[in-house]
Design a protein around this motif. Structure first.
Motif, PDB file in Angstrom:
ATOM      1  N   UNK A   1       0.845  -1.195   0.000  1.00  0.00           N
ATOM      2  CA  UNK A   1       0.000   0.000   0.000  1.00  0.00           C
ATOM      3  C   UNK A   1       0.879   1.244   0.000  1.00  0.00           C
ATOM      4  N   UNK A   2       0.408   2.305  -0.636  1.00  0.00           N
ATOM      5  CA  UNK A   2       1.087   3.609  -0.693  1.00  0.00           C
ATOM      6  C   UNK A   2       2.434   3.585  -1.417  1.00  0.00           C
ATOM      7  N   UNK A   3       2.632   2.636  -2.318  1.00  0.00           N
ATOM      8  CA  UNK A   3       3.829   2.664  -3.167  1.00  0.00           C
ATOM      9  C   UNK A   3       3.644   3.786  -4.188  1.00  0.00           C
ATOM     10  N   UNK A   4       4.714   4.479  -4.507  1.00  0.00           N
ATOM     11  CA  UNK A   4       4.666   5.558  -5.495  1.00  0.00           C
ATOM     12  C   UNK A   4       4.860   4.966  -6.881  1.00  0.00           C
ATOM     13  N   UNK A   5       3.880   5.179  -7.746  1.00  0.00           N
ATOM     14  CA  UNK A   5       3.944   4.679  -9.121  1.00  0.00           C
ATOM     15  C   UNK A   5       3.967   5.887 -10.043  1.00  0.00           C
TER      16      UNK A   5
ATOM     17  N   UNK B   1       7.373   2.847 -16.610  1.00  0.00           N
ATOM     18  CA  UNK B   1       6.616   2.784 -15.364  1.00  0.00           C
ATOM     19  C   UNK B   1       7.584   2.456 -14.235  1.00  0.00           C
ATOM     20  N   UNK B   2       7.601   3.309 -13.203  1.00  0.00           N
ATOM     21  CA  UNK B   2       8.495   3.120 -12.063  1.00  0.00           C
ATOM     22  C   UNK B   2       7.682   2.975 -10.788  1.00  0.00           C
ATOM     23  N   UNK B   3       8.139   2.076  -9.918  1.00  0.00           N
ATOM     24  CA  UNK B   3       7.478   1.854  -8.631  1.00  0.00           C
ATOM     25  C   UNK B   3       8.529   1.988  -7.536  1.00  0.00           C
ATOM     26  N   UNK B   4       8.189   2.771  -6.496  1.00  0.00           N
ATOM     27  CA  UNK B   4       9.102   2.990  -5.378  1.00  0.00           C
ATOM     28  C   UNK B   4       8.333   2.876  -4.059  1.00  0.00           C
ATOM     29  N   UNK B   5       9.006   2.299  -3.076  1.00  0.00           N
ATOM     30  CA  UNK B   5       8.461   2.262  -1.715  1.00  0.00           C
ATOM     31  C   UNK B   5       9.623   2.084  -0.754  1.00  0.00           C
ATOM     32  N   UNK B   6       9.575   2.800   0.335  1.00  0.00           N
ATOM     33  CA  UNK B   6      10.632   2.726   1.335  1.00  0.00           C
ATOM     34  C   UNK B   6      10.831   1.291   1.793  1.00  0.00           C
TER      35      UNK B   6
ATOM     36  N   UNK C   1       9.647  -0.835 -19.061  1.00  0.00           N
ATOM     37  CA  UNK C   1       9.131  -0.165 -20.263  1.00  0.00           C
ATOM     38  C   UNK C   1       7.802  -0.788 -20.691  1.00  0.00           C
ATOM     39  N   UNK C   2       6.926   0.042 -21.254  1.00  0.00           N
ATOM     40  CA  UNK C   2       5.624  -0.433 -21.731  1.00  0.00           C
ATOM     41  C   UNK C   2       5.291   0.304 -23.018  1.00  0.00           C
ATOM     42  N   UNK C   3       4.811  -0.421 -24.015  1.00  0.00           N
ATOM     43  CA  UNK C   3       4.319   0.198 -25.248  1.00  0.00           C
ATOM     44  C   UNK C   3       2.799   0.143 -25.197  1.00  0.00           C
ATOM     45  N   UNK C   4       2.189   1.298 -25.026  1.00  0.00           N
ATOM     46  CA  UNK C   4       0.739   1.391 -24.930  1.00  0.00           C
ATOM     47  C   UNK C   4       0.166   1.535 -26.341  1.00  0.00           C
ATOM     48  N   UNK C   5      -0.695   0.608 -26.702  1.00  0.00           N
ATOM     49  CA  UNK C   5      -1.281   0.602 -28.041  1.00  0.00           C
ATOM     50  C   UNK C   5      -2.739   1.053 -27.984  1.00  0.00           C
TER      51      UNK C   5
END
Length: 104
Positions: free
Chosen positions: A39-43, A76-81, A89-93
Motif C-alpha cells: 500500500x502507498x507505493x509511489x507509481x 513505469x516506475x514503482x518505489x516504496x521505502x 518499459x511499456x508500449x501502450x497501443x
C-alpha cells in the motif's frame, strides 16, 4: 433544423469515438516478495516521447490505475521505502488496457 442537429450529433459521436481510439489505460498491482500487497507505493508513468509524467499511490489492495493515456512508449516506475525501485518499459497501443504486476 432537424438535419443540422442530427449532423451535429453524428459529428460529436465520431469525435468521441476518435478520442477513445487514441488512448489506452495502464494499471496493476504491487506486491512484496511474499505476495503481500504494498500500500502507498509511489507509481510514476512517464511518456518517453514527451517526457510528461503522472504519479499515483497504490491503494489498500496495492492497485494503481492510469486511465486515458495517449498511445506510445512509456516507462513505469514503482518505489516504496524499504524496497528496491523497479522500472519497466511499456508500449501502450490503441485501446490497450494493460494490467502490470510489480513485485518489489
Amino acid at each position: 433544423m432537424f438535419r443540422v442537429c442530427t449532423l451535429l450529433l453524428i459529428a460529436a459521436s465520431f469525435a468521441a469515438a476518435q478520442q477513445a481510439v487514441n488512448y489506452g489505460s495502464l494499471g496493476g498491482r504491487v506486491t512484496d516478495p511474499s505476495g503481500a500487497v504494498v500500500q502507498d507505493a509511489a507509481v510514476v508513468v512517464r511518456q518517453i516521447e514527451t517526457n510528461i509524467s503522472a504519479s499515483r499511490k497504490t491503494d489498500g489492495d496495492g492497485r494503481f490505475l492510469f486511465p486515458n493515456l495517449k498511445v506510445g512508449d512509456y516507462e513505469v516506475s514503482v518505489k516504496h521505502t524499504g524496497f528496491q525501485d523497479i522500472t519497466r518499459p511499456v508500449k501502450l497501443t490503441v485501446g490497450a488496457d494493460f494490467e502490470l504486476p510489480f513485485s518489489l
